[in-house]
Design a protein around this motif. Structure first.
Motif, PDB file in Angstrom:
ATOM      1  N   PHE A  43       0.820  -1.207   0.000  1.00  0.00           N
ATOM      2  CA  PHE A  43       0.000   0.000   0.000  1.00  0.00           C
ATOM      3  C   PHE A  43       0.857   1.261   0.000  1.00  0.00           C
ATOM      4  O   PHE A  43       0.428   2.304  -0.467  1.00  0.00           O
ATOM      5  CB  PHE A  43      -0.941   0.006   1.202  1.00  0.00           C
ATOM      6  CG  PHE A  43      -2.088  -0.939   1.046  1.00  0.00           C
ATOM      7  CD1 PHE A  43      -3.255  -0.533   0.423  1.00  0.00           C
ATOM      8  CD2 PHE A  43      -1.982  -2.244   1.476  1.00  0.00           C
ATOM      9  CE1 PHE A  43      -4.310  -1.405   0.262  1.00  0.00           C
ATOM     10  CE2 PHE A  43      -3.038  -3.125   1.323  1.00  0.00           C
ATOM     11  CZ  PHE A  43      -4.203  -2.713   0.712  1.00  0.00           C
ATOM     12  N   ALA A  44       2.038   1.146   0.554  1.00  0.00           N
ATOM     13  CA  ALA A  44       2.902   2.320   0.612  1.00  0.00           C
ATOM     14  C   ALA A  44       3.704   2.497  -0.658  1.00  0.00           C
ATOM     15  O   ALA A  44       4.436   3.474  -0.794  1.00  0.00           O
ATOM     16  CB  ALA A  44       3.841   2.205   1.816  1.00  0.00           C
ATOM     17  N   GLY A  45       3.589   1.562  -1.563  1.00  0.00           N
ATOM     18  CA  GLY A  45       4.318   1.671  -2.817  1.00  0.00           C
ATOM     19  C   GLY A  45       5.782   1.337  -2.686  1.00  0.00           C
ATOM     20  O   GLY A  45       6.621   1.913  -3.376  1.00  0.00           O
ATOM     21  N   LEU A  46       6.078   0.397  -1.798  1.00  0.00           N
ATOM     22  CA  LEU A  46       7.467   0.012  -1.559  1.00  0.00           C
ATOM     23  C   LEU A  46       7.713  -1.421  -2.023  1.00  0.00           C
ATOM     24  O   LEU A  46       6.877  -2.296  -1.813  1.00  0.00           O
ATOM     25  CB  LEU A  46       7.804   0.113  -0.067  1.00  0.00           C
ATOM     26  CG  LEU A  46       7.854   1.520   0.515  1.00  0.00           C
ATOM     27  CD1 LEU A  46       7.792   1.462   2.027  1.00  0.00           C
ATOM     28  CD2 LEU A  46       9.101   2.246   0.062  1.00  0.00           C
ATOM     29  N   GLU A 194      -7.607   0.472  -1.962  1.00  0.00           N
ATOM     30  CA  GLU A 194      -6.881   1.410  -2.805  1.00  0.00           C
ATOM     31  C   GLU A 194      -5.522   1.700  -2.185  1.00  0.00           C
ATOM     32  O   GLU A 194      -5.427   2.241  -1.089  1.00  0.00           O
ATOM     33  CB  GLU A 194      -7.648   2.710  -2.942  1.00  0.00           C
ATOM     34  CG  GLU A 194      -6.968   3.667  -3.895  1.00  0.00           C
ATOM     35  CD  GLU A 194      -7.863   4.847  -4.205  1.00  0.00           C
ATOM     36  OE1 GLU A 194      -7.395   5.760  -4.883  1.00  0.00           O
ATOM     37  OE2 GLU A 194      -9.005   4.844  -3.758  1.00  0.00           O
ATOM     38  N   PRO A 195      -4.467   1.340  -2.892  1.00  0.00           N
ATOM     39  CA  PRO A 195      -3.139   1.553  -2.336  1.00  0.00           C
ATOM     40  C   PRO A 195      -2.878   3.014  -2.055  1.00  0.00           C
ATOM     41  O   PRO A 195      -3.385   3.897  -2.751  1.00  0.00           O
ATOM     42  CB  PRO A 195      -2.207   1.034  -3.428  1.00  0.00           C
ATOM     43  CG  PRO A 195      -3.040   0.105  -4.233  1.00  0.00           C
ATOM     44  CD  PRO A 195      -4.436   0.653  -4.161  1.00  0.00           C
ATOM     45  N   PHE A 196      -2.048   3.215  -1.034  1.00  0.00           N
ATOM     46  CA  PHE A 196      -1.684   4.579  -0.657  1.00  0.00           C
ATOM     47  C   PHE A 196      -0.805   5.212  -1.730  1.00  0.00           C
ATOM     48  O   PHE A 196      -1.020   6.334  -2.152  1.00  0.00           O
ATOM     49  CB  PHE A 196      -0.937   4.547   0.672  1.00  0.00           C
ATOM     50  CG  PHE A 196      -0.297   5.854   1.033  1.00  0.00           C
ATOM     51  CD1 PHE A 196      -1.066   6.974   1.240  1.00  0.00           C
ATOM     52  CD2 PHE A 196       1.082   5.944   1.171  1.00  0.00           C
ATOM     53  CE1 PHE A 196      -0.482   8.176   1.604  1.00  0.00           C
ATOM     54  CE2 PHE A 196       1.655   7.143   1.533  1.00  0.00           C
ATOM     55  CZ  PHE A 196       0.886   8.252   1.746  1.00  0.00           C
ATOM     56  N   LEU A 197       0.174   4.451  -2.207  1.00  0.00           N
ATOM     57  CA  LEU A 197       1.047   4.912  -3.270  1.00  0.00           C
ATOM     58  C   LEU A 197       1.607   6.287  -2.989  1.00  0.00           C
ATOM     59  O   LEU A 197       1.237   7.284  -3.606  1.00  0.00           O
ATOM     60  CB  LEU A 197       0.300   4.906  -4.614  1.00  0.00           C
ATOM     61  CG  LEU A 197      -0.107   3.503  -5.070  1.00  0.00           C
ATOM     62  CD1 LEU A 197      -0.816   3.580  -6.394  1.00  0.00           C
ATOM     63  CD2 LEU A 197       1.083   2.569  -5.146  1.00  0.00           C
ATOM     64  N   ALA A 198       2.505   6.303  -2.051  1.00  0.00           N
ATOM     65  CA  ALA A 198       3.046   7.576  -1.594  1.00  0.00           C
ATOM     66  C   ALA A 198       3.625   8.391  -2.732  1.00  0.00           C
ATOM     67  O   ALA A 198       3.622   9.610  -2.692  1.00  0.00           O
ATOM     68  CB  ALA A 198       4.125   7.325  -0.544  1.00  0.00           C
ATOM     69  N   ASP A 199       4.089   7.728  -3.745  1.00  0.00           N
ATOM     70  CA  ASP A 199       4.705   8.508  -4.809  1.00  0.00           C
ATOM     71  C   ASP A 199       3.666   9.243  -5.652  1.00  0.00           C
ATOM     72  O   ASP A 199       4.002  10.022  -6.523  1.00  0.00           O
ATOM     73  CB  ASP A 199       5.588   7.636  -5.704  1.00  0.00           C
ATOM     74  CG  ASP A 199       4.899   6.384  -6.128  1.00  0.00           C
ATOM     75  OD1 ASP A 199       5.500   5.594  -6.844  1.00  0.00           O
ATOM     76  OD2 ASP A 199       3.736   6.203  -5.712  1.00  0.00           O
ATOM     77  N   LYS A 200       2.387   8.951  -5.395  1.00  0.00           N
ATOM     78  CA  LYS A 200       1.368   9.759  -6.031  1.00  0.00           C
ATOM     79  C   LYS A 200       1.316  11.144  -5.407  1.00  0.00           C
ATOM     80  O   LYS A 200       0.844  12.087  -6.005  1.00  0.00           O
ATOM     81  CB  LYS A 200      -0.017   9.105  -5.889  1.00  0.00           C
ATOM     82  CG  LYS A 200      -0.259   8.006  -6.889  1.00  0.00           C
ATOM     83  CD  LYS A 200      -1.486   7.215  -6.512  1.00  0.00           C
ATOM     84  CE  LYS A 200      -2.728   8.061  -6.399  1.00  0.00           C
ATOM     85  NZ  LYS A 200      -3.891   7.243  -5.990  1.00  0.00           N
ATOM     86  N   TYR A 201       1.745  11.200  -4.174  1.00  0.00           N
ATOM     87  CA  TYR A 201       1.626  12.450  -3.427  1.00  0.00           C
ATOM     88  C   TYR A 201       3.019  12.960  -3.128  1.00  0.00           C
ATOM     89  O   TYR A 201       3.502  12.879  -2.025  1.00  0.00           O
ATOM     90  CB  TYR A 201       0.865  12.212  -2.131  1.00  0.00           C
ATOM     91  CG  TYR A 201      -0.444  11.539  -2.362  1.00  0.00           C
ATOM     92  CD1 TYR A 201      -0.573  10.175  -2.176  1.00  0.00           C
ATOM     93  CD2 TYR A 201      -1.552  12.256  -2.798  1.00  0.00           C
ATOM     94  CE1 TYR A 201      -1.781   9.548  -2.382  1.00  0.00           C
ATOM     95  CE2 TYR A 201      -2.754  11.631  -3.008  1.00  0.00           C
ATOM     96  CZ  TYR A 201      -2.863  10.274  -2.801  1.00  0.00           C
ATOM     97  OH  TYR A 201      -4.055   9.658  -3.008  1.00  0.00           O
ATOM     98  N   ASP A 202       3.631  13.476  -4.129  1.00  0.00           N
ATOM     99  CA  ASP A 202       5.036  13.821  -3.965  1.00  0.00           C
ATOM    100  C   ASP A 202       5.227  15.284  -3.587  1.00  0.00           C
ATOM    101  O   ASP A 202       6.298  15.806  -3.675  1.00  0.00           O
ATOM    102  CB  ASP A 202       5.798  13.504  -5.258  1.00  0.00           C
ATOM    103  CG  ASP A 202       5.182  14.182  -6.454  1.00  0.00           C
ATOM    104  OD1 ASP A 202       5.743  14.056  -7.535  1.00  0.00           O
ATOM    105  OD2 ASP A 202       4.137  14.837  -6.280  1.00  0.00           O
ATOM    106  N   THR A 203       4.174  15.927  -3.176  1.00  0.00           N
ATOM    107  CA  THR A 203       4.339  17.299  -2.728  1.00  0.00           C
ATOM    108  C   THR A 203       4.112  17.360  -1.243  1.00  0.00           C
ATOM    109  O   THR A 203       3.409  16.551  -0.665  1.00  0.00           O
ATOM    110  CB  THR A 203       3.336  18.231  -3.414  1.00  0.00           C
ATOM    111  OG1 THR A 203       2.034  17.722  -3.183  1.00  0.00           O
ATOM    112  CG2 THR A 203       3.596  18.285  -4.912  1.00  0.00           C
ATOM    113  N   ALA A 204       4.731  18.354  -0.639  1.00  0.00           N
ATOM    114  CA  ALA A 204       4.578  18.518   0.796  1.00  0.00           C
ATOM    115  C   ALA A 204       3.240  19.171   1.094  1.00  0.00           C
ATOM    116  O   ALA A 204       2.891  20.205   0.537  1.00  0.00           O
ATOM    117  CB  ALA A 204       5.714  19.389   1.343  1.00  0.00           C
TER     118      ALA A 204
END
Length: 239
Positions: A43-46, A194-204
């Motif tokens: 889910f974290a995209g790792l 729905e995966p979190f996919l942190a790299d979808k949210y690459d802004t602070a």
DNA sequence: AAGGCGCGCAACCGCATGCTA
DNA sequence: ATAGCATGCGGTTGCGCGCCT
């Protein structure tokens, strides 16, 4: 049924963590907690196994971790606790807020090496009075005092007591919510599909934007606001 | 200046344990 | 009662860096 291994060998990355991976893991756990280490990397995209994620979080990314050298008090406490507990590093670490079992274990091994080298040099010194001690090499001089002043009767009471009554450090056990705290509806609901996919949210994203998924059970003050967690991220969460 | 060596640290691995279906 | 799962724990390994020769 075949038991599935934690670390399936296919496609899972090993070795040193990159800053990007750290960010993803930190962002995900900050947001959702460690609800399931095995599922978390997906889910974290790792591309890591859950075990690796857990270790990374516990030993490095977890807030309130002390970094750097052990104080004399801490070293004395470790020696004392090791006398009574043996190699139960997690139990020893529980008495040293901000220190991990891995860190203590590593430190102890270094300490042991020094003890052994000291004993060797002492025994050599007994055999040969001309021994100048130069064989006991301290290449990174910072630990020399330990050898000269073995930590006997360290002032451990304050540490023990404070650790007993002070708020628990932010840890996987205490601050990452337990799975039991999550209702089955949440765990089985669409949120988790729905995966979190942190790299979808690459802004602070500033924390006060209130941007949270609708069913996240981990948004409460209990999780996000304990232990001064925000400061570690410059008051910003990286999505 | 460069290679060797040792230390510290991060990470991996396998086993143990507790929980759940 | 039992098998499988998730997690915790301790031992071990490998790498990077700094010091020494």
């Amino acid at each position: 049924m075949v038991r599935t291994r934690c670390c399936e060998k296919t496609g899972l990355k090993k070795g040193t963590w990159t800053p990007e991976e750290d960010l993803k893991l930190k962002a995900y756990i900050t947001r959702y907690g460690s609800w399931n280490w095995r599922q978390l990397p997906k889910f974290a995209g790792l591309s890591r196994c859950g075990k690796s994620c857990r270790l990374r979080w516990m030993n490095y990314l977890r807030p309130n971790l002390k970094r750097g050298n052990f104080s004399k008090d801490e070293e004395g406490l470790i020696v004392k606790l090791h006398e009574s507990l043996g190699n139960r590093w997690s139990a020893i670490a529980a008495q040293l807020p901000g220190r991990t079992d891995n860190e203590i274990k590593n430190h102890w091994h270094g300490y042991l090496k020094k003890q052994q080298s000291q004993q060797i040099s002492v025994s050599q010194g007994e055999k040969s009075s001309s021994n100048d001690g130069s064989k006991c090499k301290i290449t990174r001089g910072k630990k020399l005092e330990i050898e000269i002043n073995p930590p006997v009767n360290p002032p451990t009471h304050e540490i023990l007591e404070s650790s007993q009554f002070s708020p628990p450090p932010f840890s996987g056990e205490s601050s990452c919510f337990a799975e039991n705290d999550v209702s089955p509806e949440i765990l089985s609901g669409s949120f988790w599909t729905e995966p979190f996919l942190a790299d979808k949210y690459d802004t602070a994203v500033p924390l006060d934007t209130g941007f949270f998924p609708p069913y996240s059970p981990f948004v409460g003050e209990e999780f996000l606001c304990s232990s001064g967690f925000y400061d570690e991220f410059d008051n910003v969460l990286i999505w």
